[in-house]
Design a protein around this motif. Sequence first.
Motif, mmCIF file in Angstrom:
data_model
loop_
_atom_site.group_PDB
_atom_site.id
_atom_site.type_symbol
_atom_site.label_atom_id
_atom_site.label_comp_id
_atom_site.label_asym_id
_atom_site.label_seq_id
_atom_site.Cartn_x
_atom_site.Cartn_y
_atom_site.Cartn_z
ATOM 1 N N TYR A 1 -9.252 31.251 7.665
ATOM 2 C CA TYR A 1 -9.864 32.104 8.690
ATOM 3 C C TYR A 1 -9.411 33.563 8.625
ATOM 4 N N SER B 1 -3.120 22.231 9.038
ATOM 5 C CA SER B 1 -2.901 23.654 8.790
ATOM 6 C C SER B 1 -1.991 23.891 7.599
ATOM 7 N N THR C 1 -4.581 37.908 12.572
ATOM 8 C CA THR C 1 -5.911 38.215 12.029
ATOM 9 C C THR C 1 -6.250 39.707 12.120
ATOM 10 N N LEU D 1 -12.168 35.133 10.844
ATOM 11 C CA LEU D 1 -11.831 35.592 12.187
ATOM 12 C C LEU D 1 -11.254 37.005 12.187
ATOM 13 N N PHE E 1 -11.869 25.519 15.942
ATOM 14 C CA PHE E 1 -11.502 24.556 14.896
ATOM 15 C C PHE E 1 -11.905 23.133 15.273
ATOM 16 N N ARG F 1 -8.914 29.870 19.039
ATOM 17 C CA ARG F 1 -8.820 29.250 17.706
ATOM 18 C C ARG F 1 -8.992 27.731 17.735
ATOM 19 N N ASN F 2 -8.239 27.047 18.589
ATOM 20 C CA ASN F 2 -8.324 25.592 18.582
ATOM 21 C C ASN F 2 -9.666 25.086 19.075
ATOM 22 N N TYR G 1 0.675 29.176 23.816
ATOM 23 C CA TYR G 1 -0.761 29.250 23.581
ATOM 24 C C TYR G 1 -1.518 28.369 24.582
ATOM 25 N N GLN H 1 -6.255 34.399 7.998
ATOM 26 C CA GLN H 1 -4.906 34.454 8.559
ATOM 27 C C GLN H 1 -3.955 35.199 7.640
ATOM 28 N N SER I 1 -5.457 39.456 17.155
ATOM 29 C CA SER I 1 -4.223 38.702 16.993
ATOM 30 C C SER I 1 -3.406 39.306 15.860
ATOM 31 N N TYR J 1 -1.210 34.733 19.307
ATOM 32 C CA TYR J 1 -2.308 33.873 19.772
ATOM 33 C C TYR J 1 -3.614 34.358 19.155
ATOM 34 N N VAL J 2 -4.360 33.440 18.532
ATOM 35 C CA VAL J 2 -5.664 33.755 17.952
ATOM 36 C C VAL J 2 -6.737 33.314 18.954
#
Length: 243
Positions: free
Chosen positions: A51, A25, A90, A81, A120, A116-117, A148, A53, A87, A112-113
């Motif tokens: 994304y 990141s 975003t 996103l 990704f 997201r993880n 998260y 961000q 979030s 918290y997105v």
Amino acid sequence: MALGNQEASAAPPQRMSPPCVVLVSGGLDSATILAMAKAQGFSPFAISFDYGQRHRFELEAAKRVCEAQGVARHVIIPLDLRSIGGSALTANIDVPKDRTDAELTSGIPITYVPARNTVFLSIALGWAEVIGAQDLFVGVNAVDYSGYPDCRPEFVAAFEKLANLATQTGVEGQPWKIHAPLIHLTKAEIIRQGVALGVDYSLTHSCYDPTSTGLSCGHCDSCLIRKKGFLEAHVPDPTRYAD
């Protein structure tokens, strides 16, 4: 006889380092796991995500970190996103500032997105299958983090199981391994390990709400956790803060 001596004295062929994919990141944690992957003998391929961000300065940091650590290849995947929002990272939602320790450790914050993880790691998994890697490194942490749900050991174990069920590589009996070496470490422990591996944390960026010139705000959750980590690790904080 001479030929035989040359053959006998020839160096053995060098063993190729196995490839792996590392999610980078540009932050402190991902810079550390990149160094860890290299120390374990892997040849890292780095993947980052643009994304939408709020803190896009982290992508420049990701480039710096990957260049400094000499990855095999670094790709940045465009992924908007902001089209779904949800979030403070975003969407046009204020980033929380100066939260107390009690607030940092209770509930799931607006930074918290959603998923997201999961998103990704899924894309990283696809790239890993293409390049013939069976190992993915992700810098999730379940100790000094912001609550998260996709940073927990249960998530990592579940995704690894999914990877082995949902890919040709897994179905054909070549097991995937999702490495999350930071998951049970405090931020101070992470920093100390990174320093021991030669990580230059001045190249990284963690702030959720930086200034227009990329200075860290010093007050968002990520900045507070980062500051605390350097303080407890007894390591000078190289971060450039706005104040």
